[in-house]
Design a protein around this motif. Structure first.
Motif, PDB file in Angstrom:
ATOM      1  N   UNK A  21       0.816  -1.220   0.000  1.00 30.96           N
ATOM      2  CA  UNK A  21       0.000   0.000   0.000  1.00 30.96           C
ATOM      3  C   UNK A  21       0.848   1.269   0.000  1.00 30.96           C
ATOM      4  N   UNK A  22       2.057   1.182   0.532  1.00 31.67           N
ATOM      5  CA  UNK A  22       2.921   2.353   0.588  1.00 31.67           C
ATOM      6  C   UNK A  22       3.897   2.439  -0.583  1.00 31.67           C
ATOM      7  N   UNK A  23       3.916   1.419  -1.430  1.00 33.33           N
ATOM      8  CA  UNK A  23       4.800   1.434  -2.607  1.00 33.33           C
ATOM      9  C   UNK A  23       4.410   2.598  -3.516  1.00 33.33           C
ATOM     10  N   UNK A  24       5.400   3.356  -3.952  1.00 30.86           N
ATOM     11  CA  UNK A  24       5.147   4.468  -4.858  1.00 30.86           C
ATOM     12  C   UNK A  24       4.666   5.739  -4.178  1.00 30.86           C
ATOM     13  N   UNK A  25       4.528   5.694  -2.864  1.00 33.84           N
ATOM     14  CA  UNK A  25       4.107   6.882  -2.118  1.00 33.84           C
ATOM     15  C   UNK A  25       5.339   7.629  -1.619  1.00 33.84           C
ATOM     16  N   UNK A  26       5.165   8.902  -1.317  1.00 35.82           N
ATOM     17  CA  UNK A  26       6.275   9.671  -0.755  1.00 35.82           C
ATOM     18  C   UNK A  26       6.643   9.096   0.618  1.00 35.82           C
ATOM     19  N   UNK A  27       7.943   9.096   0.972  1.00 38.92           N
ATOM     20  CA  UNK A  27       8.382   8.513   2.251  1.00 38.92           C
ATOM     21  C   UNK A  27       7.651   9.067   3.468  1.00 38.92           C
TER      22      UNK A  27
ATOM     23  N   UNK B  34      -5.842   5.221   4.940  1.00 39.32           N
ATOM     24  CA  UNK B  34      -5.958   5.239   3.485  1.00 39.32           C
ATOM     25  C   UNK B  34      -4.776   6.023   2.898  1.00 39.32           C
ATOM     26  N   UNK B  35      -3.693   5.329   2.526  1.00 36.45           N
ATOM     27  CA  UNK B  35      -2.521   6.021   1.978  1.00 36.45           C
ATOM     28  C   UNK B  35      -2.812   6.657   0.612  1.00 36.45           C
ATOM     29  N   UNK B  36      -2.315   7.855   0.425  1.00 35.74           N
ATOM     30  CA  UNK B  36      -2.367   8.563  -0.851  1.00 35.74           C
ATOM     31  C   UNK B  36      -0.923   8.880  -1.247  1.00 35.74           C
ATOM     32  N   UNK B  37      -0.737   9.524  -2.361  1.00 39.10           N
ATOM     33  CA  UNK B  37       0.609   9.797  -2.883  1.00 39.10           C
ATOM     34  C   UNK B  37       1.481  10.576  -1.877  1.00 39.10           C
ATOM     35  N   UNK B  38       0.921  11.648  -1.284  1.00 32.02           N
ATOM     36  CA  UNK B  38       1.750  12.499  -0.429  1.00 32.02           C
ATOM     37  C   UNK B  38       1.172  12.713   0.977  1.00 32.02           C
TER      38      UNK B  38
END
Length: 115
Positions: A10-16, A56-60
């Motif tokens: 779920x956190x892949x590709x998201x900002x650290x 709910x993870x989003x990009x940033x």
């Protein structure tokens, strides 16, 4: 089939900072007591005896959805939805680990004890 989902995916590709905020959230929750982390396809459910929060993870940033007995009255709450007579979902946008502050911890505790 739900075992196929992981928090890491779920956190892949998201900002650290999104993962850092999630890790801070879990750190605070562990102080409240035991709970289960249940990754789903698009979110992570946090469960005491029943679900008390959703991440709910989003990009940033991430959305934290807290289940409470009454709506949380705060400008920090992006959306509140009444899901039953005495249950509300309160959506809070978290952009950085410092957003997991004392106010949020109070809300987390309320949701945790309800769950």
């Amino acid at each position: 089939m739900t075992d196929a989902y992981t928090a890491d995916a779920l956190f892949a590709g998201k900002e650290p900072v999104v993962r850092e905020t999630y890790d801070r959230l879990l750190e605070v929750l562990h102080e409240l007591g035991p709970f289960k982390v249940e990754p789903k396809k698009t979110s992570i459910h946090l469960v005491n005896t029943v679900g008390f929060a959703g991440v709910h993870p989003r990009k940033s940033f991430l959305y934290l959805n807290l289940r409470t007995e009454k709506p949380i009255e705060s400008p920090r709450v992006a959306k509140t939805e009444q899901v039953s007579k005495n249950r509300y979902h309160n959506e809070i946008k978290l952009e950085k680990p410092n957003d997991v502050d004392s106010q949020l911890c109070t809300w987390l505790k309320e949701a945790y004890l309800l769950g």
